[in-house]
Design a protein around this motif. Structure first.
Motif, short mmCIF file in Angstrom:
data_model
loop_
_atom_site.label_atom_id
_atom_site.label_comp_id
_atom_site.label_asym_id
_atom_site.label_seq_id
_atom_site.Cartn_x
_atom_site.Cartn_y
_atom_site.Cartn_z
N GLY A 113 35.80 33.18 28.90
CA GLY A 113 35.30 34.42 29.44
C GLY A 113 33.90 34.73 28.94
N LEU A 114 33.08 35.31 29.81
CA LEU A 114 31.69 35.61 29.47
C LEU A 114 31.44 37.09 29.21
N PHE A 115 32.39 37.93 29.58
CA PHE A 115 32.22 39.38 29.43
C PHE A 115 33.19 39.88 28.36
N ASN A 116 32.64 40.42 27.28
CA ASN A 116 33.45 40.81 26.12
C ASN A 116 33.48 42.32 25.95
N SER A 117 34.66 42.86 25.74
CA SER A 117 34.81 44.31 25.53
C SER A 117 34.66 44.68 24.06
N LYS A 118 34.46 43.67 23.20
CA LYS A 118 34.31 43.90 21.77
C LYS A 118 32.93 43.46 21.30
N SER A 119 32.59 43.84 20.07
CA SER A 119 31.32 43.44 19.48
C SER A 119 31.39 42.00 19.01
N ASP B 103 45.32 41.33 29.54
CA ASP B 103 45.29 39.93 29.93
C ASP B 103 44.11 39.68 30.86
N HIS B 104 43.57 38.46 30.77
CA HIS B 104 42.52 38.09 31.70
C HIS B 104 43.11 37.91 33.09
N HIS B 105 42.26 38.08 34.06
CA HIS B 105 42.65 37.88 35.45
C HIS B 105 43.14 36.45 35.62
N ARG B 106 44.31 36.26 36.21
CA ARG B 106 44.92 34.94 36.24
C ARG B 106 44.68 34.19 37.56
N HIS B 107 44.20 34.86 38.58
CA HIS B 107 44.19 34.24 39.89
C HIS B 107 42.79 33.95 40.44
N PRO C 149 24.85 35.91 47.31
CA PRO C 149 25.08 37.37 47.25
C PRO C 149 25.47 37.97 48.59
N SER C 150 25.39 37.19 49.67
CA SER C 150 25.87 37.69 50.95
C SER C 150 27.38 37.55 51.05
N GLU C 151 28.00 36.97 50.02
CA GLU C 151 29.45 36.94 49.89
C GLU C 151 29.87 38.08 48.95
N PRO C 152 31.08 38.62 49.10
CA PRO C 152 31.48 39.81 48.32
C PRO C 152 31.99 39.49 46.92
N PHE C 153 31.08 39.35 45.97
CA PHE C 153 31.46 39.10 44.59
C PHE C 153 31.59 40.41 43.81
N TYR C 154 32.66 40.52 43.05
CA TYR C 154 32.94 41.68 42.17
C TYR C 154 33.57 41.07 40.92
N LEU C 155 32.81 40.97 39.84
CA LEU C 155 33.29 40.17 38.71
C LEU C 155 32.86 40.75 37.36
N GLY C 156 33.46 40.20 36.33
CA GLY C 156 33.22 40.61 34.95
C GLY C 156 34.41 40.20 34.11
N ASN C 157 34.87 41.11 33.26
CA ASN C 157 36.08 40.89 32.45
C ASN C 157 37.26 41.44 33.25
N THR D 267 38.29 47.13 51.08
CA THR D 267 37.26 46.40 51.83
C THR D 267 37.47 44.89 51.75
N GLY D 268 38.56 44.47 51.11
CA GLY D 268 38.83 43.05 50.98
C GLY D 268 38.09 42.39 49.84
N VAL D 269 37.65 43.17 48.86
CA VAL D 269 36.93 42.64 47.69
C VAL D 269 37.82 42.81 46.47
N PHE D 270 38.03 41.71 45.73
CA PHE D 270 38.96 41.72 44.61
C PHE D 270 38.28 41.26 43.32
N ALA D 271 38.81 41.74 42.20
CA ALA D 271 38.25 41.44 40.88
C ALA D 271 38.32 39.95 40.57
N GLU D 272 37.23 39.44 39.99
CA GLU D 272 37.16 38.05 39.59
C GLU D 272 36.66 37.96 38.15
N ASN D 273 37.19 36.99 37.41
CA ASN D 273 36.85 36.84 36.01
C ASN D 273 35.66 35.91 35.86
#
Length: 318
Positions: free
Chosen positions: A244-250, A38-42, A163-171, A230-236
């Motif tokens: 979604g912009l990041f695809n795990s498939k071809s 499932d995609h990240h919901r929050h 970028p001085s904010e803690p971004f951690y993102l993808g799928n 470190t207080g950094v959480f995954a973002e979609n």
């Protein structure tokens, strides 16, 4: 006989309750496993809309487009040399800086030899090296050689982000209570997120270099665990419409899936036209992708984009 019958019924009831408990536990486990797809919901990071860009002055847009530069961290191994070579000769040329990190030395292609067999330990060393050699670069894209990336679309996604904010993102995915960014779709880290990550690397209790659990976490999940401290959480990562912009498939797979799920609206149901990554393509398919993305042009058609991301000097893929 009555006593034996009572014992028999009691056993039947207890057995039934036990089976029911197993079924419930099974459904919970399946629910947790299904959560991994499932995609990240929050948490969601969306690319700017055209309306948002039109509110910016021309000078501000030019300033932003010049400031957004991507450092690509590409993890390779000599045993998959053909993918390594393809990544080196295709999409990675559009990174402002592209460094390949290998598990062992190779005379065939240029890379930083980390002399490390363990996947997680090798990724840690690569991220630390990238941070220490970042220079003015403030966005970092971590990829496997089987991933195809459209760097200009990644720049557009983070264009107005700080970028001085803690971004951690993808799928962004979920496994149990852990939210993480899938490695095979590419992982994006801002300078601040990478800075915090490198700092927590020094704490073996929170972020061990060698796993101490009974089971071994994959690199992307271990990365999420360390960042969480470190207080950094995954973002979609999404476009302005929420796709979604990041695809795990071809490309072939996502279109095939859309043909089954959305036969009356295949294109709209497929994927974003600002997609950043696809995965699982052969080297030949990646070459075809380069042709479609960077070389094929309908004569006389003007795209009227509001800004331009110039490729790095020396890129021969435009």
């Amino acid at each position: 006989m009555l006593s034996e019958g009572a014992h028999f019924m009691k056993g039947m009831v207890l057995g039934g309750l036990f089976c029911l408990l197993l079924a419930l536990l099974g459904s919970l486990r399946l629910g947790t496993e299904s959560g991994t797809v499932d995609h990240h919901r929050h948490h969601h990071v969306q690319a700017p809309s055209k309306d948002e860009l039109t509110r910016l002055s021309d000078s501000r847009m030019q300033e932003l487009s010049n400031q957004v530069q991507i450092s690509c961290i590409i993890m390779v191994q000599p045993k998959i040399l053909v993918y390594w070579a393809t990544a080196a000769n295709t999409w990675s040329k559009h990174c402002d800086k592209a460094v390949f990190y290998t598990s062992e030395s190779s005379k065939a292609l240029e890379a930083v030899d980390l002399n490390e067999k363990d996947d997680w330990a090798r990724l840690r060393k690569a991220l630390k090296h990238a941070y220490e050699n970042a220079g003015d670069l403030r966005w970092f894209f971590v990829a496997q050689p089987t991933t195809f990336a459209i760097i200009e679309n990644l720049k557009y996604l983070v264009l107005t982000k700080d970028p001085s904010e803690p971004f951690y993102l993808g799928n962004a995915m979920k496994s149990g209570e852990l939210e993480y960014v899938a490695y095979d779709s590419g992982i994006v880290l801002s300078y601040e997120a990478l800075k915090r990550l490198v700092h927590v690397f020094q704490d073996e209790e929170k972020c061990p270099e060698r796993g101490r659990a009974l089971w071994k976490l994959s690199e992307d999940k271990q990365l999420a665990v360390c960042l969480k401290y470190t207080g950094v959480f995954a973002e979609n990562g999404e476009d302005a419409q929420g796709k979604g912009l990041f695809n795990s498939k071809s490309v072939y797979s996502v279109i095939s899936d859309s043909m089954k799920a959305n036969p009356n609206n295949v294109v709209e149901g497929c994927c974003s036209d600002m997609a950043v990554t696809f995965n699982g393509m052969s080297p030949n398919q990646m070459q075809v992708m380069m042709f479609g993305v960077y070389r094929l042009r309908p004569y006389g058609h003007d795209f009227h984009d509001l800004l331009m991301f110039d490729p790095p000097e020396g890129s021969d893929n435009d």
